[in-house]
Scaffold this active site. Structure first.
Site, short mmCIF file in Angstrom:
data_model
loop_
_atom_site.label_atom_id
_atom_site.label_comp_id
_atom_site.label_asym_id
_atom_site.label_seq_id
_atom_site.Cartn_x
_atom_site.Cartn_y
_atom_site.Cartn_z
N LYS A 188 -8.05 -17.95 6.58
CA LYS A 188 -8.95 -18.96 6.02
C LYS A 188 -8.22 -19.84 5.02
O LYS A 188 -8.46 -21.07 4.96
CB LYS A 188 -10.13 -18.27 5.34
CG LYS A 188 -11.09 -19.22 4.64
CD LYS A 188 -12.26 -18.47 4.03
CE LYS A 188 -13.21 -19.44 3.30
NZ LYS A 188 -14.40 -18.77 2.77
N VAL A 218 -10.48 3.47 1.48
CA VAL A 218 -10.56 2.32 0.59
C VAL A 218 -9.25 2.22 -0.18
O VAL A 218 -8.91 3.11 -0.96
CB VAL A 218 -11.74 2.43 -0.40
CG1 VAL A 218 -11.74 1.23 -1.34
CG2 VAL A 218 -13.06 2.53 0.35
N GLY A 256 1.39 3.94 1.89
CA GLY A 256 2.15 4.33 3.07
C GLY A 256 3.35 3.44 3.29
O GLY A 256 4.45 3.90 3.60
N TYR A 281 1.31 -23.91 41.11
CA TYR A 281 0.17 -24.82 41.25
C TYR A 281 -1.04 -24.01 41.70
O TYR A 281 -0.96 -22.81 41.91
CB TYR A 281 0.46 -25.97 42.23
CG TYR A 281 0.99 -25.56 43.59
CD1 TYR A 281 0.15 -25.04 44.57
CD2 TYR A 281 2.34 -25.73 43.90
CE1 TYR A 281 0.65 -24.68 45.82
CE2 TYR A 281 2.85 -25.37 45.14
CZ TYR A 281 1.99 -24.85 46.10
OH TYR A 281 2.47 -24.48 47.32
N ASP A 302 -9.73 0.13 11.36
CA ASP A 302 -9.21 -0.45 10.12
C ASP A 302 -10.27 -1.37 9.50
O ASP A 302 -10.88 -2.19 10.20
CB ASP A 302 -7.94 -1.25 10.43
CG ASP A 302 -7.06 -1.45 9.20
OD1 ASP A 302 -7.62 -1.85 8.16
OD2 ASP A 302 -5.85 -1.19 9.29
N GLY A 312 4.40 -17.43 57.73
CA GLY A 312 4.12 -17.87 56.37
C GLY A 312 3.10 -17.02 55.64
O GLY A 312 2.56 -17.44 54.62
N THR A 353 0.85 -1.18 0.00
CA THR A 353 0.00 0.00 0.00
C THR A 353 0.88 1.23 0.00
O THR A 353 2.09 1.15 0.27
CB THR A 353 -0.94 -0.01 1.22
OG1 THR A 353 -0.16 -0.28 2.40
CG2 THR A 353 -2.00 -1.09 1.09
N ARG A 355 -23.20 -2.65 54.71
CA ARG A 355 -22.73 -3.99 55.04
C ARG A 355 -21.50 -4.34 54.21
O ARG A 355 -21.38 -3.90 53.06
CB ARG A 355 -23.85 -4.99 54.77
CG ARG A 355 -23.60 -6.38 55.34
CD ARG A 355 -24.72 -7.32 54.95
NE ARG A 355 -24.67 -7.65 53.53
CZ ARG A 355 -25.57 -8.42 52.92
NH1 ARG A 355 -26.60 -8.89 53.58
NH2 ARG A 355 -25.44 -8.70 51.63
N GLU A 365 6.13 -15.64 53.22
CA GLU A 365 6.01 -16.16 51.86
C GLU A 365 6.28 -15.08 50.82
O GLU A 365 6.93 -15.31 49.81
CB GLU A 365 4.60 -16.72 51.64
CG GLU A 365 4.39 -18.12 52.14
CD GLU A 365 4.82 -19.17 51.13
OE1 GLU A 365 4.99 -18.82 49.96
OE2 GLU A 365 5.01 -20.33 51.54
N HIS A 424 -4.17 -16.93 54.26
CA HIS A 424 -5.31 -17.71 53.78
C HIS A 424 -6.53 -16.84 53.50
O HIS A 424 -7.64 -17.14 53.92
CB HIS A 424 -5.65 -18.81 54.78
CG HIS A 424 -4.61 -19.88 54.87
ND1 HIS A 424 -4.16 -20.59 53.77
CD2 HIS A 424 -3.91 -20.35 55.94
CE1 HIS A 424 -3.25 -21.46 54.16
NE2 HIS A 424 -3.06 -21.33 55.45
#
Length: 522
Positions: A139, A68, A39, A225, A127, A310, A37, A518, A334, A281
Protein backbone atom coordinates in the site's frame (compact mmCIF):
# COMPACT_ATOMS: atom_id res chain seq x y z
CA UNK A 1 5.17 10.31 -5.86
CA UNK A 2 8.65 9.58 -4.61
CA UNK A 3 10.94 8.65 -7.50
CA UNK A 4 13.87 7.25 -5.53
CA UNK A 5 13.94 6.08 -1.92
CA UNK A 6 17.23 5.64 -0.12
CA UNK A 7 17.36 2.50 2.02
CA UNK A 8 18.33 3.08 5.64
CA UNK A 9 16.28 0.58 7.68
CA UNK A 10 15.18 -2.93 6.74
CA UNK A 11 12.76 -5.34 8.42
CA UNK A 12 13.50 -9.03 7.82
CA UNK A 13 11.11 -11.85 8.71
CA UNK A 14 11.46 -14.91 6.50
CA UNK A 15 10.47 -18.55 6.80
CA UNK A 16 12.33 -19.45 3.60
CA UNK A 17 15.93 -18.61 4.48
CA UNK A 18 17.25 -19.17 0.94
CA UNK A 19 19.85 -16.50 0.15
CA UNK A 20 19.01 -14.40 3.21
CA UNK A 21 22.53 -14.58 4.70
CA UNK A 22 24.22 -13.22 1.56
CA UNK A 23 21.50 -10.61 1.08
CA UNK A 24 21.74 -9.43 4.69
CA UNK A 25 25.54 -9.21 4.53
CA UNK A 26 25.23 -6.97 1.49
CA UNK A 27 22.75 -4.75 3.35
CA UNK A 28 25.05 -4.50 6.37
CA UNK A 29 27.96 -3.53 4.12
CA UNK A 30 25.78 -0.66 2.89
CA UNK A 31 25.33 0.56 6.51
CA UNK A 32 21.65 -0.42 6.59
CA UNK A 33 20.07 -1.10 9.99
CA UNK A 34 18.46 -4.54 10.25
CA UNK A 35 15.38 -5.41 12.32
CA UNK A 36 14.27 -9.05 12.52
CA UNK A 37 11.93 -11.54 14.16
CA UNK A 38 13.47 -14.07 16.52
CA UNK A 39 13.69 -16.99 14.10
CA UNK A 40 15.34 -14.87 11.44
CA UNK A 41 17.60 -13.18 13.98
CA UNK A 42 18.87 -16.57 15.11
CA UNK A 43 19.94 -17.45 11.57
CA UNK A 44 21.55 -14.06 11.01
CA UNK A 45 23.38 -14.18 14.34
CA UNK A 46 24.83 -17.61 13.54
CA UNK A 47 26.55 -15.97 10.57
CA UNK A 48 27.77 -12.98 12.55
CA UNK A 49 25.13 -10.58 11.24
CA UNK A 50 23.75 -8.14 13.78
CA UNK A 51 20.09 -7.20 13.80
CA UNK A 52 17.68 -5.68 16.30
CA UNK A 53 14.94 -7.99 17.47
CA UNK A 54 11.51 -6.44 16.90
CA UNK A 55 10.51 -7.43 20.44
CA UNK A 56 13.28 -5.16 21.69
CA UNK A 57 12.07 -2.45 19.33
CA UNK A 58 8.39 -2.70 20.37
CA UNK A 59 9.16 -3.57 23.99
CA UNK A 60 6.60 -6.40 23.68
CA UNK A 61 7.79 -10.04 23.56
CA UNK A 62 6.60 -12.58 21.03
CA UNK A 63 3.61 -14.27 22.66
CA UNK A 64 1.16 -17.15 22.19
CA UNK A 65 3.96 -19.47 21.05
CA UNK A 66 4.88 -17.12 18.21
CA UNK A 67 1.33 -16.53 17.02
CA UNK A 68 1.82 -12.83 17.80
CA UNK A 69 5.15 -11.24 17.04
CA UNK A 70 4.77 -8.50 14.42
CA UNK A 71 1.27 -7.29 15.29
CA UNK A 72 2.23 -3.95 16.85
CA UNK A 73 1.45 -0.36 15.92
CA UNK A 74 5.13 0.70 15.96
CA UNK A 75 5.90 -1.84 13.25
CA UNK A 76 2.95 -0.92 11.04
CA UNK A 77 3.39 2.80 11.60
CA UNK A 78 7.02 2.42 10.51
CA UNK A 79 5.86 0.68 7.33
CA UNK A 80 2.90 2.93 6.53
CA UNK A 81 4.42 6.29 7.43
CA UNK A 82 4.87 9.01 4.81
CA UNK A 83 7.88 11.10 5.78
CA UNK A 84 6.58 14.54 4.70
CA UNK A 85 3.11 13.97 6.20
CA UNK A 86 3.67 11.83 9.28
CA UNK A 87 6.97 13.10 10.70
CA UNK A 88 5.36 14.44 13.87
CA UNK A 89 3.87 11.03 14.70
CA UNK A 90 7.17 9.31 13.93
CA UNK A 91 9.01 11.64 16.30
CA UNK A 92 6.40 11.60 19.07
CA UNK A 93 6.26 7.82 19.32
CA UNK A 94 9.91 7.08 18.58
CA UNK A 95 8.99 5.12 15.44
CA UNK A 96 11.65 3.88 13.03
CA UNK A 97 10.54 4.38 9.46
CA UNK A 98 11.21 1.20 7.44
CA UNK A 99 12.45 1.58 3.89
CA UNK A 100 12.79 -2.10 3.01
CA UNK A 101 10.73 -5.14 4.06
CA UNK A 102 12.00 -8.64 3.28
CA UNK A 103 9.36 -11.20 4.14
CA UNK A 104 7.86 -14.58 3.28
CA UNK A 105 5.37 -16.79 5.06
CA UNK A 106 4.84 -20.13 6.74
CA UNK A 107 4.59 -22.75 3.96
CA UNK A 108 0.84 -23.37 4.18
CA UNK A 109 0.36 -25.34 0.94
CA UNK A 110 3.38 -27.55 1.63
CA UNK A 111 2.01 -28.23 5.13
CA UNK A 112 -1.41 -29.19 3.75
CA UNK A 113 0.21 -31.59 1.27
CA UNK A 114 2.22 -33.37 3.95
CA UNK A 115 0.86 -36.70 5.10
CA UNK A 116 0.08 -37.63 8.69
CA UNK A 117 -0.56 -34.04 9.79
CA UNK A 118 -3.58 -33.25 11.91
CA UNK A 119 -5.81 -30.21 11.46
CA UNK A 120 -4.03 -28.29 14.25
CA UNK A 121 -0.69 -28.54 12.40
CA UNK A 122 -2.33 -27.10 9.29
CA UNK A 123 -4.09 -24.29 11.15
CA UNK A 124 -0.82 -23.24 12.80
CA UNK A 125 0.70 -22.88 9.32
CA UNK A 126 -1.62 -19.95 8.58
CA UNK A 127 0.54 -16.84 8.70
CA UNK A 128 -1.16 -13.76 10.19
CA UNK A 129 1.42 -11.01 10.59
CA UNK A 130 3.27 -11.70 7.34
CA UNK A 131 0.38 -11.01 4.92
CA UNK A 132 -0.60 -7.94 6.94
CA UNK A 133 2.93 -6.54 6.68
CA UNK A 134 3.01 -7.20 2.93
CA UNK A 135 -0.30 -5.41 2.40
CA UNK A 136 0.92 -2.45 4.42
CA UNK A 137 4.21 -2.24 2.55
CA UNK A 138 2.57 -2.67 -0.86
CA UNK A 139 0.00 0.00 0.00
CA UNK A 140 2.85 2.38 0.84
CA UNK A 141 5.06 1.43 -2.13
CA UNK A 142 5.70 5.13 -2.81
CA UNK A 143 7.88 5.14 0.31
CA UNK A 144 8.90 1.52 0.91
CA UNK A 145 10.28 -1.48 -0.96
CA UNK A 146 8.79 -4.92 -0.25
CA UNK A 147 10.51 -8.16 -1.27
CA UNK A 148 8.81 -11.57 -0.96
CA UNK A 149 10.96 -13.86 -3.08
CA UNK A 150 14.68 -14.69 -2.85
CA UNK A 151 14.82 -14.44 -6.65
CA UNK A 152 14.74 -10.65 -6.31
CA UNK A 153 17.59 -10.30 -3.80
CA UNK A 154 20.38 -9.92 -6.34
CA UNK A 155 18.45 -7.40 -8.42
CA UNK A 156 17.82 -5.28 -5.32
CA UNK A 157 21.53 -5.18 -4.46
CA UNK A 158 22.50 -4.38 -8.05
CA UNK A 159 20.09 -1.45 -8.19
CA UNK A 160 21.34 -0.15 -4.85
CA UNK A 161 24.92 -0.47 -6.07
CA UNK A 162 24.11 1.61 -9.14
CA UNK A 163 21.98 4.24 -7.35
CA UNK A 164 23.73 4.93 -4.03
CA UNK A 165 21.44 2.65 -2.00
CA UNK A 166 18.31 3.98 -3.70
CA UNK A 167 15.42 1.97 -5.17
CA UNK A 168 13.41 3.50 -8.02
CA UNK A 169 9.66 4.03 -8.00
CA UNK A 170 9.34 1.69 -10.99
CA UNK A 171 11.03 -1.15 -9.07
CA UNK A 172 9.00 -0.48 -5.93
CA UNK A 173 5.74 -0.68 -7.88
CA UNK A 174 6.78 -3.90 -9.59
CA UNK A 175 7.82 -5.51 -6.31
CA UNK A 176 4.58 -4.37 -4.65
CA UNK A 177 2.61 -6.14 -7.38
CA UNK A 178 4.67 -9.32 -6.96
CA UNK A 179 4.14 -9.16 -3.19
CA UNK A 180 0.37 -8.71 -3.48
CA UNK A 181 0.21 -11.62 -5.92
CA UNK A 182 2.17 -13.67 -3.39
CA UNK A 183 -0.41 -12.83 -0.70
CA UNK A 184 -3.27 -13.54 -3.11
CA UNK A 185 -1.91 -17.00 -3.92
CA UNK A 186 -1.28 -17.69 -0.24
CA UNK A 187 -4.80 -16.67 0.78
CA UNK A 188 -6.25 -18.69 -2.08
CA UNK A 189 -4.67 -21.89 -0.77
CA UNK A 190 -6.09 -21.21 2.68
CA UNK A 191 -9.57 -20.54 1.28
CA UNK A 192 -9.37 -23.71 -0.83
CA UNK A 193 -8.38 -25.77 2.23
CA UNK A 194 -11.36 -24.50 4.21
CA UNK A 195 -13.62 -25.07 1.21
CA UNK A 196 -12.38 -28.67 1.01
CA UNK A 197 -13.06 -29.13 4.73
CA UNK A 198 -16.65 -27.97 4.27
CA UNK A 199 -17.23 -30.08 1.17
CA UNK A 200 -15.75 -33.17 2.81
CA UNK A 201 -17.89 -32.61 5.87
CA UNK A 202 -21.09 -32.41 3.82
CA UNK A 203 -21.07 -35.65 1.88
CA UNK A 204 -23.58 -35.03 -0.87
CA UNK A 205 -23.51 -34.30 -4.57
CA UNK A 206 -24.71 -30.73 -4.15
CA UNK A 207 -21.16 -29.72 -3.24
CA UNK A 208 -19.44 -31.29 -6.25
CA UNK A 209 -19.97 -28.02 -8.12
CA UNK A 210 -18.96 -25.28 -5.67
CA UNK A 211 -20.86 -21.99 -5.43
CA UNK A 212 -17.57 -20.12 -5.80
CA UNK A 213 -14.78 -21.49 -7.95
CA UNK A 214 -11.48 -21.01 -6.15
CA UNK A 215 -8.84 -21.37 -8.84
CA UNK A 216 -5.71 -19.40 -9.65
CA UNK A 217 -4.17 -19.70 -13.09
CA UNK A 218 -0.59 -18.71 -13.81
CA UNK A 219 0.88 -18.26 -17.27
CA UNK A 220 3.37 -21.01 -17.96
CA UNK A 221 4.42 -19.68 -21.33
CA UNK A 222 3.28 -17.93 -24.48
CA UNK A 223 2.20 -20.09 -27.41
CA UNK A 224 3.30 -19.46 -30.97
CA UNK A 225 -0.29 -18.49 -31.89
CA UNK A 226 -3.90 -19.43 -31.19
CA UNK A 227 -6.25 -21.55 -33.26
CA UNK A 228 -5.31 -19.25 -36.14
CA UNK A 229 -2.10 -17.30 -36.73
CA UNK A 230 -3.73 -13.91 -36.15
CA UNK A 231 -4.76 -14.95 -32.61
CA UNK A 232 -2.51 -14.58 -29.57
CA UNK A 233 -2.41 -17.46 -27.08
CA UNK A 234 -0.79 -18.61 -23.87
CA UNK A 235 -0.76 -21.69 -21.66
CA UNK A 236 -2.02 -21.03 -18.14
CA UNK A 237 -1.72 -23.70 -15.46
CA UNK A 238 -4.08 -24.27 -12.57
CA UNK A 239 -1.99 -23.80 -9.43
CA UNK A 240 -4.27 -26.10 -7.43
CA UNK A 241 -3.63 -29.04 -9.78
CA UNK A 242 -0.55 -30.66 -11.23
CA UNK A 243 0.34 -29.99 -14.85
CA UNK A 244 2.76 -32.80 -15.61
CA UNK A 245 3.51 -32.24 -19.28
CA UNK A 246 7.01 -31.16 -20.34
CA UNK A 247 8.28 -30.21 -23.78
CA UNK A 248 11.70 -31.70 -24.39
CA UNK A 249 12.22 -30.85 -28.06
CA UNK A 250 10.96 -28.72 -30.92
CA UNK A 251 9.67 -25.24 -31.66
CA UNK A 252 7.14 -23.37 -29.55
CA UNK A 253 3.78 -25.05 -29.17
CA UNK A 254 0.64 -23.59 -30.71
CA UNK A 255 -2.81 -23.44 -29.12
CA UNK A 256 -3.94 -26.36 -31.31
CA UNK A 257 -0.87 -28.40 -30.34
CA UNK A 258 -1.70 -28.10 -26.65
CA UNK A 259 -5.41 -28.75 -27.16
CA UNK A 260 -4.84 -31.83 -29.31
CA UNK A 261 -2.13 -33.08 -26.94
CA UNK A 262 -4.55 -32.92 -24.03
CA UNK A 263 -7.08 -35.02 -25.95
CA UNK A 264 -4.38 -37.50 -26.96
CA UNK A 265 -3.08 -37.86 -23.40
CA UNK A 266 -6.58 -38.28 -21.96
CA UNK A 267 -7.44 -40.91 -24.55
CA UNK A 268 -4.21 -42.91 -24.27
CA UNK A 269 -4.61 -43.05 -20.47
CA UNK A 270 -7.72 -45.16 -21.01
CA UNK A 271 -5.58 -48.18 -21.91
CA UNK A 272 -3.48 -50.50 -19.79
CA UNK A 273 -2.06 -52.44 -22.74
CA UNK A 274 0.54 -50.96 -25.13
CA UNK A 275 -1.47 -48.53 -27.25
CA UNK A 276 -1.10 -45.74 -29.79
CA UNK A 277 -3.55 -42.93 -30.50
CA UNK A 278 -3.20 -40.46 -33.36
CA UNK A 279 -5.13 -37.19 -33.01
CA UNK A 280 -5.91 -34.64 -35.74
CA UNK A 281 -7.93 -31.45 -35.27
CA UNK A 282 -9.35 -32.50 -31.92
CA UNK A 283 -10.37 -36.03 -32.95
CA UNK A 284 -8.65 -39.40 -32.70
CA UNK A 285 -8.19 -40.51 -36.31
CA UNK A 286 -6.43 -43.80 -35.62
CA UNK A 287 -5.88 -45.98 -32.58
CA UNK A 288 -4.76 -49.49 -31.78
CA UNK A 289 -3.75 -51.85 -29.00
CA UNK A 290 -1.00 -54.37 -29.69
CA UNK A 291 1.85 -56.33 -28.15
CA UNK A 292 4.22 -53.35 -28.38
CA UNK A 293 4.26 -49.73 -29.44
CA UNK A 294 5.81 -50.40 -32.81
CA UNK A 295 2.99 -52.62 -33.99
CA UNK A 296 0.35 -50.46 -32.24
CA UNK A 297 1.62 -47.42 -34.16
CA UNK A 298 1.59 -49.24 -37.51
CA UNK A 299 -1.99 -50.38 -36.98
CA UNK A 300 -3.14 -46.93 -35.87
CA UNK A 301 -1.39 -45.25 -38.80
CA UNK A 302 -2.65 -47.68 -41.42
CA UNK A 303 -6.24 -47.27 -40.23
CA UNK A 304 -6.23 -43.72 -41.71
CA UNK A 305 -2.83 -42.69 -43.05
CA UNK A 306 -4.33 -39.66 -44.80
CA UNK A 307 -5.66 -38.08 -41.61
CA UNK A 308 -2.53 -39.07 -39.69
CA UNK A 309 -0.49 -36.65 -41.83
CA UNK A 310 0.53 -33.73 -39.62
CA UNK A 311 -1.17 -35.28 -36.60
CA UNK A 312 -0.19 -35.87 -32.99
CA UNK A 313 0.93 -39.34 -31.94
CA UNK A 314 0.58 -40.49 -28.33
CA UNK A 315 1.86 -43.61 -26.55
CA UNK A 316 1.34 -44.99 -23.05
CA UNK A 317 4.69 -46.76 -22.64
CA UNK A 318 8.35 -45.93 -23.16
CA UNK A 319 8.89 -45.02 -26.80
CA UNK A 320 11.86 -46.85 -28.29
CA UNK A 321 14.16 -46.58 -31.29
CA UNK A 322 12.29 -48.88 -33.67
CA UNK A 323 8.97 -47.07 -33.39
CA UNK A 324 10.69 -43.66 -33.52
CA UNK A 325 12.57 -44.53 -36.71
CA UNK A 326 9.43 -45.88 -38.38
CA UNK A 327 7.43 -42.73 -37.53
CA UNK A 328 10.09 -40.40 -38.97
CA UNK A 329 10.47 -42.45 -42.15
CA UNK A 330 6.75 -42.97 -42.71
CA UNK A 331 4.96 -39.68 -42.12
CA UNK A 332 5.05 -36.00 -41.34
CA UNK A 333 4.16 -35.56 -37.68
CA UNK A 334 3.61 -32.35 -35.68
CA UNK A 335 4.11 -33.72 -32.20
CA UNK A 336 4.92 -36.94 -30.35
CA UNK A 337 3.88 -37.68 -26.77
CA UNK A 338 4.97 -40.47 -24.44
CA UNK A 339 5.51 -40.94 -20.69
CA UNK A 340 9.14 -41.79 -21.40
CA UNK A 341 11.43 -41.82 -24.43
CA UNK A 342 14.75 -43.63 -24.78
CA UNK A 343 17.89 -41.70 -25.66
CA UNK A 344 18.11 -43.60 -28.95
CA UNK A 345 14.60 -42.49 -29.89
CA UNK A 346 15.36 -38.88 -28.91
CA UNK A 347 18.47 -38.96 -31.09
CA UNK A 348 16.28 -39.93 -34.06
CA UNK A 349 13.71 -37.22 -33.31
CA UNK A 350 16.48 -34.59 -32.98
CA UNK A 351 17.09 -34.95 -36.73
CA UNK A 352 13.77 -33.12 -37.18
CA UNK A 353 14.39 -29.85 -35.35
CA UNK A 354 10.82 -28.58 -35.65
CA UNK A 355 9.31 -31.83 -34.36
CA UNK A 356 7.76 -31.18 -30.98
CA UNK A 357 8.27 -33.91 -28.39
CA UNK A 358 6.42 -33.98 -25.07
CA UNK A 359 6.66 -36.16 -21.97
CA UNK A 360 3.76 -36.62 -19.60
CA UNK A 361 3.39 -38.24 -16.23
CA UNK A 362 1.12 -41.23 -16.67
CA UNK A 363 -0.86 -40.72 -13.49
CA UNK A 364 -4.54 -41.39 -12.97
CA UNK A 365 -6.97 -38.57 -13.69
CA UNK A 366 -8.81 -37.47 -10.57
CA UNK A 367 -12.51 -38.10 -10.86
CA UNK A 368 -13.36 -34.90 -8.98
CA UNK A 369 -11.46 -32.62 -11.35
CA UNK A 370 -13.66 -30.08 -13.10
CA UNK A 371 -13.70 -29.21 -16.79
CA UNK A 372 -13.85 -25.49 -17.56
CA UNK A 373 -15.00 -24.03 -20.88
CA UNK A 374 -14.93 -20.34 -21.62
CA UNK A 375 -18.01 -18.68 -23.12
CA UNK A 376 -18.79 -14.99 -23.62
CA UNK A 377 -18.59 -13.40 -20.19
CA UNK A 378 -18.78 -16.64 -18.24
CA UNK A 379 -17.49 -20.18 -17.80
CA UNK A 380 -19.25 -23.52 -18.16
CA UNK A 381 -18.22 -25.99 -15.47
CA UNK A 382 -18.77 -29.73 -15.47
CA UNK A 383 -17.34 -32.77 -13.73
CA UNK A 384 -14.75 -34.80 -15.57
CA UNK A 385 -15.99 -37.38 -18.09
CA UNK A 386 -13.08 -39.68 -17.35
CA UNK A 387 -14.12 -43.03 -15.97
CA UNK A 388 -12.72 -46.49 -16.36
CA UNK A 389 -15.12 -48.11 -18.79
CA UNK A 390 -16.19 -51.57 -17.68
CA UNK A 391 -18.66 -54.00 -19.15
CA UNK A 392 -20.20 -55.11 -15.88
CA UNK A 393 -23.23 -52.85 -16.32
CA UNK A 394 -23.76 -53.51 -19.99
CA UNK A 395 -26.99 -55.08 -21.17
CA UNK A 396 -27.15 -57.31 -24.22
CA UNK A 397 -30.51 -56.47 -25.81
CA UNK A 398 -30.33 -58.44 -29.07
CA UNK A 399 -31.24 -62.06 -29.72
CA UNK A 400 -27.76 -62.68 -31.06
CA UNK A 401 -25.11 -62.53 -28.33
CA UNK A 402 -21.73 -60.89 -28.95
CA UNK A 403 -18.64 -63.09 -28.84
CA UNK A 404 -15.85 -62.48 -26.32
CA UNK A 405 -13.78 -60.99 -29.12
CA UNK A 406 -16.57 -58.58 -30.03
CA UNK A 407 -16.94 -57.54 -26.41
CA UNK A 408 -13.20 -56.75 -26.26
CA UNK A 409 -13.45 -54.71 -29.45
CA UNK A 410 -16.56 -52.97 -28.10
CA UNK A 411 -14.71 -51.96 -24.95
CA UNK A 412 -11.83 -50.60 -27.03
CA UNK A 413 -14.22 -48.74 -29.34
CA UNK A 414 -15.98 -46.99 -26.47
CA UNK A 415 -12.65 -45.67 -25.19
CA UNK A 416 -12.12 -44.03 -28.57
CA UNK A 417 -15.62 -42.78 -29.37
CA UNK A 418 -15.85 -40.82 -26.10
CA UNK A 419 -13.03 -38.55 -27.36
CA UNK A 420 -14.59 -37.94 -30.79
CA UNK A 421 -16.60 -34.80 -31.45
CA UNK A 422 -20.33 -35.57 -31.56
CA UNK A 423 -22.13 -36.95 -33.42
CA UNK A 424 -19.62 -39.75 -33.74
CA UNK A 425 -19.21 -43.43 -34.57
CA UNK A 426 -16.15 -45.63 -34.79
CA UNK A 427 -15.71 -48.97 -36.56
CA UNK A 428 -13.28 -51.34 -34.86
CA UNK A 429 -11.84 -54.78 -35.61
CA UNK A 430 -9.06 -56.61 -33.77
CA UNK A 431 -8.50 -53.74 -31.29
CA UNK A 432 -7.81 -51.29 -34.12
CA UNK A 433 -9.90 -48.47 -35.51
CA UNK A 434 -11.03 -49.26 -39.05
CA UNK A 435 -12.97 -46.10 -39.90
CA UNK A 436 -14.27 -43.07 -38.03
CA UNK A 437 -17.08 -40.58 -38.61
CA UNK A 438 -17.19 -37.59 -36.25
CA UNK A 439 -18.39 -34.04 -35.77
CA UNK A 440 -21.68 -34.41 -37.65
CA UNK A 441 -25.09 -32.91 -37.02
CA UNK A 442 -26.80 -36.24 -37.58
CA UNK A 443 -25.80 -39.76 -36.64
CA UNK A 444 -26.61 -41.20 -40.05
CA UNK A 445 -24.18 -38.71 -41.62
CA UNK A 446 -21.43 -39.81 -39.22
CA UNK A 447 -22.06 -43.43 -40.28
CA UNK A 448 -22.05 -42.55 -43.99
CA UNK A 449 -18.76 -40.66 -43.65
CA UNK A 450 -17.12 -43.62 -41.90
CA UNK A 451 -18.41 -45.98 -44.61
CA UNK A 452 -17.23 -43.65 -47.40
CA UNK A 453 -13.74 -43.44 -45.91
CA UNK A 454 -13.55 -47.24 -45.61
CA UNK A 455 -14.72 -47.69 -49.21
CA UNK A 456 -12.15 -45.20 -50.50
CA UNK A 457 -9.42 -47.21 -48.79
CA UNK A 458 -10.98 -50.44 -50.07
CA UNK A 459 -11.32 -51.69 -46.48
CA UNK A 460 -14.15 -54.07 -45.68
CA UNK A 461 -16.36 -53.36 -42.69
CA UNK A 462 -17.48 -56.96 -42.42
CA UNK A 463 -17.25 -58.44 -38.93
CA UNK A 464 -16.53 -55.07 -37.40
CA UNK A 465 -18.14 -53.65 -34.31
CA UNK A 466 -19.44 -50.08 -34.32
CA UNK A 467 -19.60 -47.85 -31.27
CA UNK A 468 -21.80 -44.77 -31.08
CA UNK A 469 -21.43 -41.92 -28.58
CA UNK A 470 -25.23 -41.66 -28.21
CA UNK A 471 -28.35 -43.63 -29.08
CA UNK A 472 -29.60 -44.33 -32.61
CA UNK A 473 -32.82 -42.35 -33.07
CA UNK A 474 -34.04 -44.16 -36.20
CA UNK A 475 -33.70 -47.58 -37.79
CA UNK A 476 -32.20 -46.11 -40.99
CA UNK A 477 -28.82 -46.11 -39.21
CA UNK A 478 -29.15 -49.83 -38.44
CA UNK A 479 -30.07 -50.64 -42.05
CA UNK A 480 -27.02 -48.72 -43.30
CA UNK A 481 -24.76 -50.46 -40.80
CA UNK A 482 -26.18 -53.89 -41.64
CA UNK A 483 -25.48 -53.44 -45.36
CA UNK A 484 -21.76 -53.22 -44.55
CA UNK A 485 -21.64 -56.53 -42.67
CA UNK A 486 -21.08 -55.14 -39.17
CA UNK A 487 -21.63 -57.89 -36.60
CA UNK A 488 -22.02 -55.95 -33.34
CA UNK A 489 -23.25 -52.54 -32.20
CA UNK A 490 -22.54 -50.88 -28.87
CA UNK A 491 -24.49 -47.77 -27.91
CA UNK A 492 -25.99 -46.11 -24.81
CA UNK A 493 -29.65 -46.82 -25.57
CA UNK A 494 -32.32 -44.54 -24.17
CA UNK A 495 -34.25 -43.58 -27.29
CA UNK A 496 -38.05 -43.65 -27.35
CA UNK A 497 -37.55 -45.95 -30.37
CA UNK A 498 -35.22 -48.40 -28.60
CA UNK A 499 -37.60 -51.30 -29.20
CA UNK A 500 -37.74 -50.46 -32.90
CA UNK A 501 -33.93 -50.39 -33.03
CA UNK A 502 -33.70 -53.74 -31.21
CA UNK A 503 -36.16 -55.29 -33.64
CA UNK A 504 -34.07 -54.00 -36.52
CA UNK A 505 -30.80 -55.56 -35.29
CA UNK A 506 -32.62 -58.83 -34.68
CA UNK A 507 -33.88 -58.72 -38.27
CA UNK A 508 -30.31 -58.33 -39.54
CA UNK A 509 -28.81 -60.82 -37.06
CA UNK A 510 -26.59 -58.22 -35.39
CA UNK A 511 -25.71 -58.32 -31.71
CA UNK A 512 -26.26 -55.10 -29.77
CA UNK A 513 -25.12 -53.87 -26.36
CA UNK A 514 -26.63 -51.06 -24.33
CA UNK A 515 -24.20 -49.30 -21.98
CA UNK A 516 -26.68 -46.82 -20.46
CA UNK A 517 -23.94 -44.15 -20.63
CA UNK A 518 -23.72 -41.40 -23.24
CA UNK A 519 -20.44 -39.81 -24.34
CA UNK A 520 -21.31 -36.54 -26.09
CA UNK A 521 -18.34 -34.25 -26.72
CA UNK A 522 -18.82 -30.69 -27.98
Amino acid sequence: MKKNIIIKNALISVFDKTGIIEFSKSLVQKKINLFSTSGTQKILKSSGIKSKNISEYTNIPEILNGRVKTLHHKIYAGILARSEKDQDVIDNYNITQMDLVIINFYPFLETVNKKKLNSNDIIEAIDIGGPTIVRAAAKNYEYITVVTTPNDYNNIIKEMDNNNNKISQKTRLKLAYIALQYVFNYDFNIVKHFSDLINNDINNNSNILPKYLNYIFKKKNNLIYGENKHQKAGLYINLSQNYNVTQIQGKTLSYNNVSDSDIAISCIREFNEPACVIVKHGNPCGAAISKDHYSAYLSAYNSDSTSAFGGIIAFNRTLKKRAAKTIINQQFVELIIAPNITNEALEIFSQKQNLRVLKYHNESIKKDELNIKSINGAFLIQTNCFNHIENIDWKIVSEKKPTEKEICDALFALKIVKYLKSNAVVYVRDLTTISIGAGQTSRIDAIKIAITKANEKKISLKKTIIASDAFFPFRDSIETIANQGTSCIIQPGGSIRDQEIISSVNQYNISMIFTNKRYFKH
